[in-house]
Design an enzyme around this catalytic site. Structure first.
Site, PDB file in Angstrom:
ATOM      1  N   ASN A 253       0.840  -1.192   0.000  1.00 39.80           N
ATOM      2  CA  ASN A 253       0.000   0.000   0.000  1.00 39.80           C
ATOM      3  C   ASN A 253       0.886   1.258   0.000  1.00 39.80           C
ATOM      4  O   ASN A 253       1.567   1.566   0.980  1.00 39.80           O
ATOM      5  CB  ASN A 253      -0.897  -0.046   1.252  1.00 39.80           C
ATOM      6  CG  ASN A 253      -1.840   1.130   1.330  1.00 39.80           C
ATOM      7  OD1 ASN A 253      -1.501   2.245   0.933  1.00 39.80           O
ATOM      8  ND2 ASN A 253      -3.026   0.880   1.853  1.00 39.80           N
TER       9      ASN A 253
ATOM     10  N   LYS B  80       0.331   3.890   2.780  1.00 38.16           N
ATOM     11  CA  LYS B  80       0.892   3.536   4.078  1.00 38.16           C
ATOM     12  C   LYS B  80       2.409   3.697   4.088  1.00 38.16           C
ATOM     13  O   LYS B  80       2.974   4.212   5.042  1.00 38.16           O
ATOM     14  CB  LYS B  80       0.511   2.101   4.433  1.00 38.16           C
ATOM     15  CG  LYS B  80      -0.919   2.000   4.903  1.00 38.16           C
ATOM     16  CD  LYS B  80      -1.438   0.595   4.939  1.00 38.16           C
ATOM     17  CE  LYS B  80      -0.628  -0.308   5.819  1.00 38.16           C
ATOM     18  NZ  LYS B  80      -1.174  -1.670   5.849  1.00 38.16           N
TER      19      LYS B  80
ATOM     20  N   ASP C   1      -0.801  -4.329  10.869  1.00 39.10           N
ATOM     21  CA  ASP C   1      -2.173  -4.696  10.544  1.00 39.10           C
ATOM     22  C   ASP C   1      -3.074  -3.753  11.320  1.00 39.10           C
ATOM     23  O   ASP C   1      -2.785  -3.412  12.467  1.00 39.10           O
ATOM     24  CB  ASP C   1      -2.465  -6.143  10.919  1.00 39.10           C
ATOM     25  CG  ASP C   1      -3.712  -6.647  10.201  1.00 39.10           C
ATOM     26  OD1 ASP C   1      -3.733  -6.614   8.959  1.00 39.10           O
ATOM     27  OD2 ASP C   1      -4.679  -7.048  10.871  1.00 39.10           O
TER      28      ASP C   1
ATOM     29  N   TYR D 189     -11.614   3.997   5.640  1.00 33.68           N
ATOM     30  CA  TYR D 189     -12.769   4.553   6.350  1.00 33.68           C
ATOM     31  C   TYR D 189     -12.577   6.023   6.732  1.00 33.68           C
ATOM     32  O   TYR D 189     -13.397   6.588   7.460  1.00 33.68           O
ATOM     33  CB  TYR D 189     -13.033   3.740   7.628  1.00 33.68           C
ATOM     34  CG  TYR D 189     -13.404   2.288   7.375  1.00 33.68           C
ATOM     35  CD1 TYR D 189     -14.727   1.894   7.218  1.00 33.68           C
ATOM     36  CD2 TYR D 189     -12.417   1.304   7.284  1.00 33.68           C
ATOM     37  CE1 TYR D 189     -15.071   0.569   6.989  1.00 33.68           C
ATOM     38  CE2 TYR D 189     -12.745  -0.037   7.052  1.00 33.68           C
ATOM     39  CZ  TYR D 189     -14.070  -0.393   6.909  1.00 33.68           C
ATOM     40  OH  TYR D 189     -14.409  -1.701   6.678  1.00 33.68           O
TER      41      TYR D 189
ATOM     42  N   LYS E  96      -3.075  14.282  10.104  1.00 33.04           N
ATOM     43  CA  LYS E  96      -3.493  12.924  10.476  1.00 33.04           C
ATOM     44  C   LYS E  96      -2.354  12.205  11.203  1.00 33.04           C
ATOM     45  O   LYS E  96      -2.564  11.471  12.167  1.00 33.04           O
ATOM     46  CB  LYS E  96      -3.912  12.156   9.210  1.00 33.04           C
ATOM     47  CG  LYS E  96      -4.379  10.730   9.502  1.00 33.04           C
ATOM     48  CD  LYS E  96      -4.758   9.968   8.250  1.00 33.04           C
ATOM     49  CE  LYS E  96      -5.006   8.493   8.570  1.00 33.04           C
ATOM     50  NZ  LYS E  96      -5.221   7.661   7.391  1.00 33.04           N
TER      51      LYS E  96
ATOM     52  N   HIS F 124      -3.633   6.192  14.704  1.00 32.17           N
ATOM     53  CA  HIS F 124      -3.278   4.870  15.244  1.00 32.17           C
ATOM     54  C   HIS F 124      -1.944   4.405  14.680  1.00 32.17           C
ATOM     55  O   HIS F 124      -1.065   3.964  15.401  1.00 32.17           O
ATOM     56  CB  HIS F 124      -4.404   3.903  14.879  1.00 32.17           C
ATOM     57  CG  HIS F 124      -4.885   4.064  13.465  1.00 32.17           C
ATOM     58  ND1 HIS F 124      -5.542   5.214  13.049  1.00 32.17           N
ATOM     59  CD2 HIS F 124      -4.738   3.302  12.354  1.00 32.17           C
ATOM     60  CE1 HIS F 124      -5.803   5.122  11.759  1.00 32.17           C
ATOM     61  NE2 HIS F 124      -5.307   3.971  11.314  1.00 32.17           N
ATOM     62  N   ARG F 125      -1.795   4.524  13.348  1.00 32.80           N
ATOM     63  CA  ARG F 125      -0.568   4.043  12.704  1.00 32.80           C
ATOM     64  C   ARG F 125       0.627   4.867  13.162  1.00 32.80           C
ATOM     65  O   ARG F 125       1.694   4.332  13.433  1.00 32.80           O
ATOM     66  CB  ARG F 125      -0.715   4.099  11.186  1.00 32.80           C
ATOM     67  CG  ARG F 125       0.431   3.433  10.446  1.00 32.80           C
ATOM     68  CD  ARG F 125       0.162   3.259   8.968  1.00 32.80           C
ATOM     69  NE  ARG F 125      -1.053   2.503   8.740  1.00 32.80           N
ATOM     70  CZ  ARG F 125      -2.230   3.052   8.416  1.00 32.80           C
ATOM     71  NH1 ARG F 125      -2.353   4.349   8.244  1.00 32.80           N
ATOM     72  NH2 ARG F 125      -3.287   2.294   8.255  1.00 32.80           N
TER      73      ARG F 125
HETATM   74  P1  IMP Z   1      -4.466  -2.651   6.874  1.00 34.34           P
HETATM   75  O1  IMP Z   1      -4.240  -3.797   7.775  1.00 34.34           O
HETATM   76  O2  IMP Z   1      -3.611  -1.483   7.238  1.00 34.34           O
HETATM   77  O3  IMP Z   1      -4.392  -3.012   5.418  1.00 34.34           O
HETATM   78  O4  IMP Z   1      -5.924  -2.113   7.145  1.00 34.34           O
HETATM   79  C1  IMP Z   1      -7.070  -2.900   6.933  1.00 34.34           C
HETATM   80  C2  IMP Z   1      -8.194  -2.001   6.495  1.00 34.34           C
HETATM   81  O5  IMP Z   1      -8.492  -1.049   7.509  1.00 34.34           O
HETATM   82  C3  IMP Z   1      -7.890  -1.170   5.258  1.00 34.34           C
HETATM   83  O6  IMP Z   1      -8.238  -1.849   4.088  1.00 34.34           O
HETATM   84  C4  IMP Z   1      -8.763   0.043   5.451  1.00 34.34           C
HETATM   85  O7  IMP Z   1     -10.068  -0.209   5.015  1.00 34.34           O
HETATM   86  C5  IMP Z   1      -8.777   0.201   6.941  1.00 34.34           C
HETATM   87  N1  IMP Z   1      -7.761   1.186   7.371  1.00 34.34           N
HETATM   88  C6  IMP Z   1      -6.499   0.956   7.795  1.00 34.34           C
HETATM   89  N2  IMP Z   1      -5.870   2.080   8.125  1.00 34.34           N
HETATM   90  C7  IMP Z   1      -6.760   3.077   7.898  1.00 34.34           C
HETATM   91  C8  IMP Z   1      -6.700   4.493   8.058  1.00 34.34           C
HETATM   92  O8  IMP Z   1      -5.695   5.096   8.467  1.00 34.34           O
HETATM   93  N3  IMP Z   1      -7.819   5.151   7.720  1.00 34.34           N
HETATM   94  C9  IMP Z   1      -8.949   4.551   7.269  1.00 34.34           C
HETATM   95  N4  IMP Z   1      -9.045   3.246   7.098  1.00 34.34           N
HETATM   96  C10 IMP Z   1      -7.964   2.502   7.412  1.00 34.34           C
END
Ligand code: IMP
Length: 193
Positions: free
Chosen positions: A9, A12, A68, A150, A171, A176-177
């Site tokens: 991604n 990210k 994740d 989202y 942001k 969270h990230r």
């Molecule tokens: P992932 O594990 O980071 O790929 O996140 C799983 C899913 O959570 C993603 O496909 C998004 O739909 C949602 N997601 C993860 N991080 C974010 C964010 O920072 N904003 C909004 N949605 C997120």
């Protein structure tokens, strides 16, 4: 220091690289020749992060980290959680996921939700995990065009705008990230002293 970030991604990768000191260069999966889908079949967010980091370490031999993330909605007993990406089906469409979330919440008064990110790091033969949380609310309709996933319906606690109405920098001060990543950075900074 070179570290693999086990993601495909670009958003990210950009977000995390922006938070890291310049001495740490992130390599993408593509850069190490990993083009296959990495399994994400664990029942928890933490389990999935570890599963992805293990995969890169075992198959490609690189020190690496994997994250994740899930959106946990209180009135939906923590759903979509580990299924956040494919909440509305395997097409992993953010539009469809948001539509489904808004429908599921139609009759609910409690709009509390939180994003949770777990980062699993393989470094020098050891496994470490870091967790970041951002609490907030799911609003009633989309607002804003930035970000991904989202973001258009998630309004962080204490803010009057959604993640999708914030710049990447804004942001990154509360997400969270970013919170999980800051713990990762603190850890990497301490051990490289
Ligand atoms: P992932 O594990 O980071 O790929 O996140 C799983 C899913 O959570 C993603 O496909 C998004 O739909 C949602 N997601 C993860 N991080 C974010 C964010 O920072 N904003 C909004 N949605 C997120």
């Amino acid at each position: 220091m070179e570290l693999v970030f086990a993601t495909n991604n670009k958003n990210k990768l950009k977000e995390v690289q922006a938070l890291l000191p310049k001495e740490i260069k992130l390599l993408s999966l593509k850069e190490i020749g990993c083009t296959e889908d990495i399994p994400e079949t664990a029942p928890t967010i933490e389990g999935n992060a570890i599963q992805k980091a293990d995969y890169v370490k075992d198959k490609y031999g690189y020190d690496c980290f994997a994250d994740d993330t899930g959106l946990e909605v209180e009135a939906l007993n923590g759903a979509p959680g580990v299924y956040s990406a494919r909440y509305a089906g395997e097409a992993k469409s953010s539009e469809a996921n948001i539509d489904k979330l808004l429908v599921e919440l139609e009759s609910k008064e409690n709009r509390s939700a939180r994003f949770k990110t777990v980062i699993a790091l393989h470094l020098d033969g050891k496994l470490h995990t870091f967790t970041g949380i951002c609490s907030g609310n799911i609003i009633f309709e989309r607002k804003g065009l930035q970000g991904f996933g989202y973001d258009p319906v998630f309004q962080p606690e204490g803010k009057s705008v959604t993640f999708a109405e914030m710049s990447l920098e804004e942001k990154s001060t509360i997400s969270h990230r970013a919170r999980a990543t800051r713990q990762l950075i603190d850890f990497l900074t301490k051990i490289s002293r």
